[in-house]
Design a protein around this motif. Sequence first.
Motif, PDB file in Angstrom:
ATOM      1  N   ARG A 260       0.724  -1.139   0.041  1.00  0.00           N
ATOM      2  CA  ARG A 260       0.193  -0.117  -0.232  1.00  0.00           C
ATOM      3  C   ARG A 260       0.798   1.142   0.096  1.00  0.00           C
ATOM      4  O   ARG A 260       0.337   2.159  -0.295  1.00  0.00           O
ATOM      5  N   VAL A 261       1.986   1.255   0.365  1.00  0.00           N
ATOM      6  CA  VAL A 261       3.039   2.393   0.467  1.00  0.00           C
ATOM      7  C   VAL A 261       2.916   3.157  -0.937  1.00  0.00           C
ATOM      8  O   VAL A 261       2.758   4.292  -0.740  1.00  0.00           O
ATOM      9  N   SER A 262       3.017   2.625  -1.942  1.00  0.00           N
ATOM     10  CA  SER A 262       3.164   3.301  -3.277  1.00  0.00           C
ATOM     11  C   SER A 262       1.804   4.176  -3.332  1.00  0.00           C
ATOM     12  O   SER A 262       1.757   5.643  -3.898  1.00  0.00           O
ATOM     13  N   ARG A 263       0.698   3.206  -3.083  1.00  0.00           N
ATOM     14  CA  ARG A 263      -0.636   3.953  -3.329  1.00  0.00           C
ATOM     15  C   ARG A 263      -0.879   5.364  -2.476  1.00  0.00           C
ATOM     16  O   ARG A 263      -1.338   6.252  -2.603  1.00  0.00           O
ATOM     17  N   VAL A 264      -0.486   5.015  -1.094  1.00  0.00           N
ATOM     18  CA  VAL A 264      -0.337   6.076  -0.161  1.00  0.00           C
ATOM     19  C   VAL A 264       0.261   7.293  -0.480  1.00  0.00           C
ATOM     20  O   VAL A 264      -0.020   8.557  -0.528  1.00  0.00           O
ATOM     21  N   VAL A 265       1.604   7.114  -0.987  1.00  0.00           N
ATOM     22  CA  VAL A 265       2.525   8.211  -1.394  1.00  0.00           C
ATOM     23  C   VAL A 265       1.660   8.954  -2.709  1.00  0.00           C
ATOM     24  O   VAL A 265       1.978   9.878  -2.674  1.00  0.00           O
ATOM     25  N   SER A 266       1.161   7.965  -3.491  1.00  0.00           N
ATOM     26  CA  SER A 266       0.495   8.713  -4.712  1.00  0.00           C
ATOM     27  C   SER A 266      -0.366   9.783  -4.077  1.00  0.00           C
ATOM     28  O   SER A 266      -0.908  10.829  -4.461  1.00  0.00           O
ATOM     29  N   GLU A 267      -1.285   9.163  -3.082  1.00  0.00           N
ATOM     30  CA  GLU A 267      -2.453  10.065  -2.477  1.00  0.00           C
ATOM     31  C   GLU A 267      -1.950  11.299  -1.903  1.00  0.00           C
ATOM     32  O   GLU A 267      -2.231  12.242  -2.083  1.00  0.00           O
ATOM     33  N   LEU A 268      -0.837  11.066  -1.208  1.00  0.00           N
ATOM     34  CA  LEU A 268      -0.037  12.336  -0.479  1.00  0.00           C
ATOM     35  C   LEU A 268       0.480  13.221  -1.527  1.00  0.00           C
ATOM     36  O   LEU A 268       0.537  14.434  -1.271  1.00  0.00           O
ATOM     37  N   GLU A 269       0.994  12.675  -2.549  1.00  0.00           N
ATOM     38  CA  GLU A 269       1.480  13.555  -3.497  1.00  0.00           C
ATOM     39  C   GLU A 269       0.382  14.231  -4.430  1.00  0.00           C
ATOM     40  O   GLU A 269       0.681  15.573  -4.700  1.00  0.00           O
ATOM     41  N   GLN A 270      -0.785  13.684  -4.643  1.00  0.00           N
ATOM     42  CA  GLN A 270      -1.872  14.584  -5.169  1.00  0.00           C
ATOM     43  C   GLN A 270      -2.299  15.617  -4.066  1.00  0.00           C
ATOM     44  O   GLN A 270      -2.805  16.735  -4.587  1.00  0.00           O
TER      45      GLN A 270
ATOM     46  N   GLY B  16      -0.295  17.189  -2.311  1.00  0.00           N
ATOM     47  CA  GLY B  16       0.535  18.308  -2.202  1.00  0.00           C
ATOM     48  C   GLY B  16       1.709  18.100  -1.038  1.00  0.00           C
ATOM     49  O   GLY B  16       2.289  18.954  -0.554  1.00  0.00           O
ATOM     50  N   LEU B  17       1.551  16.867  -0.076  1.00  0.00           N
ATOM     51  CA  LEU B  17       2.158  16.655   1.121  1.00  0.00           C
ATOM     52  C   LEU B  17       3.418  15.899   0.891  1.00  0.00           C
ATOM     53  O   LEU B  17       4.155  15.921   1.931  1.00  0.00           O
ATOM     54  N   ILE B  18       3.646  15.047  -0.195  1.00  0.00           N
ATOM     55  CA  ILE B  18       4.828  14.335  -0.515  1.00  0.00           C
ATOM     56  C   ILE B  18       5.165  14.743  -1.934  1.00  0.00           C
ATOM     57  O   ILE B  18       4.078  14.783  -2.863  1.00  0.00           O
ATOM     58  N   GLU B  19       6.302  14.674  -2.140  1.00  0.00           N
ATOM     59  CA  GLU B  19       6.915  14.759  -3.702  1.00  0.00           C
ATOM     60  C   GLU B  19       7.798  13.611  -3.961  1.00  0.00           C
ATOM     61  O   GLU B  19       8.469  13.318  -3.153  1.00  0.00           O
ATOM     62  N   ARG B  20       7.720  13.130  -5.177  1.00  0.00           N
ATOM     63  CA  ARG B  20       8.640  12.145  -5.615  1.00  0.00           C
ATOM     64  C   ARG B  20       9.618  12.711  -6.439  1.00  0.00           C
ATOM     65  O   ARG B  20       9.600  13.571  -6.995  1.00  0.00           O
ATOM     66  N   GLN B  21      10.943  12.249  -5.773  1.00  0.00           N
ATOM     67  CA  GLN B  21      12.197  12.792  -6.526  1.00  0.00           C
ATOM     68  C   GLN B  21      12.868  11.654  -6.931  1.00  0.00           C
ATOM     69  O   GLN B  21      13.394  10.559  -6.406  1.00  0.00           O
ATOM     70  N   PRO B  22      13.499  11.751  -8.236  1.00  0.00           N
ATOM     71  CA  PRO B  22      14.145  10.939  -8.909  1.00  0.00           C
ATOM     72  C   PRO B  22      15.543  10.649  -7.996  1.00  0.00           C
ATOM     73  O   PRO B  22      16.197  11.325  -7.334  1.00  0.00           O
ATOM     74  N   ASN B  23      15.941   9.311  -7.951  1.00  0.00           N
ATOM     75  CA  ASN B  23      17.172   9.205  -7.515  1.00  0.00           C
ATOM     76  C   ASN B  23      18.425   9.038  -8.223  1.00  0.00           C
ATOM     77  O   ASN B  23      18.222   8.269  -9.404  1.00  0.00           O
TER      78      ASN B  23
ATOM     79  N   THR C 296       6.787  17.432   1.861  1.00  0.00           N
ATOM     80  CA  THR C 296       6.681  18.916   1.435  1.00  0.00           C
ATOM     81  C   THR C 296       6.699  19.974   2.753  1.00  0.00           C
ATOM     82  O   THR C 296       6.309  19.127   3.785  1.00  0.00           O
ATOM     83  N   ALA C 297       6.840  21.016   2.339  1.00  0.00           N
ATOM     84  CA  ALA C 297       6.524  22.232   3.556  1.00  0.00           C
ATOM     85  C   ALA C 297       5.016  21.962   3.966  1.00  0.00           C
ATOM     86  O   ALA C 297       4.938  21.760   5.203  1.00  0.00           O
ATOM     87  N   GLU C 298       4.317  21.814   2.989  1.00  0.00           N
ATOM     88  CA  GLU C 298       2.798  21.708   3.394  1.00  0.00           C
ATOM     89  C   GLU C 298       2.511  20.283   4.156  1.00  0.00           C
ATOM     90  O   GLU C 298       1.805  20.350   5.263  1.00  0.00           O
ATOM     91  N   GLY C 299       3.265  19.332   3.913  1.00  0.00           N
ATOM     92  CA  GLY C 299       3.301  18.024   4.467  1.00  0.00           C
ATOM     93  C   GLY C 299       3.637  17.907   5.774  1.00  0.00           C
ATOM     94  O   GLY C 299       2.950  17.812   6.861  1.00  0.00           O
ATOM     95  N   ARG C 300       4.889  19.020   6.213  1.00  0.00           N
ATOM     96  CA  ARG C 300       5.383  19.006   7.520  1.00  0.00           C
ATOM     97  C   ARG C 300       4.364  19.799   8.406  1.00  0.00           C
ATOM     98  O   ARG C 300       4.186  19.734   9.545  1.00  0.00           O
TER      99      ARG C 300
END
Length: 148
Positions: free
Chosen positions: A67-77, A79-86, A98-102
């Motif tokens: 479920r982590v990927s789905r939860v991260v996608s929800e958080l990304e939508q 604006g609370l998390i952003e995915r960054q390429p490695n 993100t600042a809003e997530g914090r």
Amino acid sequence: MADFDPVSAWAGVLRAHAAVLPKLERALAPTGLPLTWYDVLMVTNAAPDRRLRMTELGRQAVVSRERVSRVVSELEQAGLIERQPNPDDKRSSYAAITAEGRKRLRAAAPIYLAAVRDHFLAHLSDSETKAVSRGLGKVVEAEEPGRR
């Protein structure tokens, strides 16, 4: 205590989880952060540079790895998390709070901690809390090495 059934400890964990979890969810509801979101934000916020590789987030978060990927996608939508390429591994990415997530995490933390205190810790003495923490910590370490 000859009548003690050791499996009752497992049943107690399951029943306590089932009794307390919905109360934590209800306490967090006014914040707009489901418990799964709160967990992922908390783990991500505590990480170095406030970001984690998705695989590491899957190991550390309480939400299932599936479920982590789905939860991260929800958080990304939201604006609370952003995915960054490695940059070191093009096949993986980071989840970064993100600042809003914090901001949302900080606002929800006192509510979450009060609910944990009221619905879990209030029922245990200090020595019982330590024993539960030690005992369950042993299980986690044995079953998921490197998770703690």
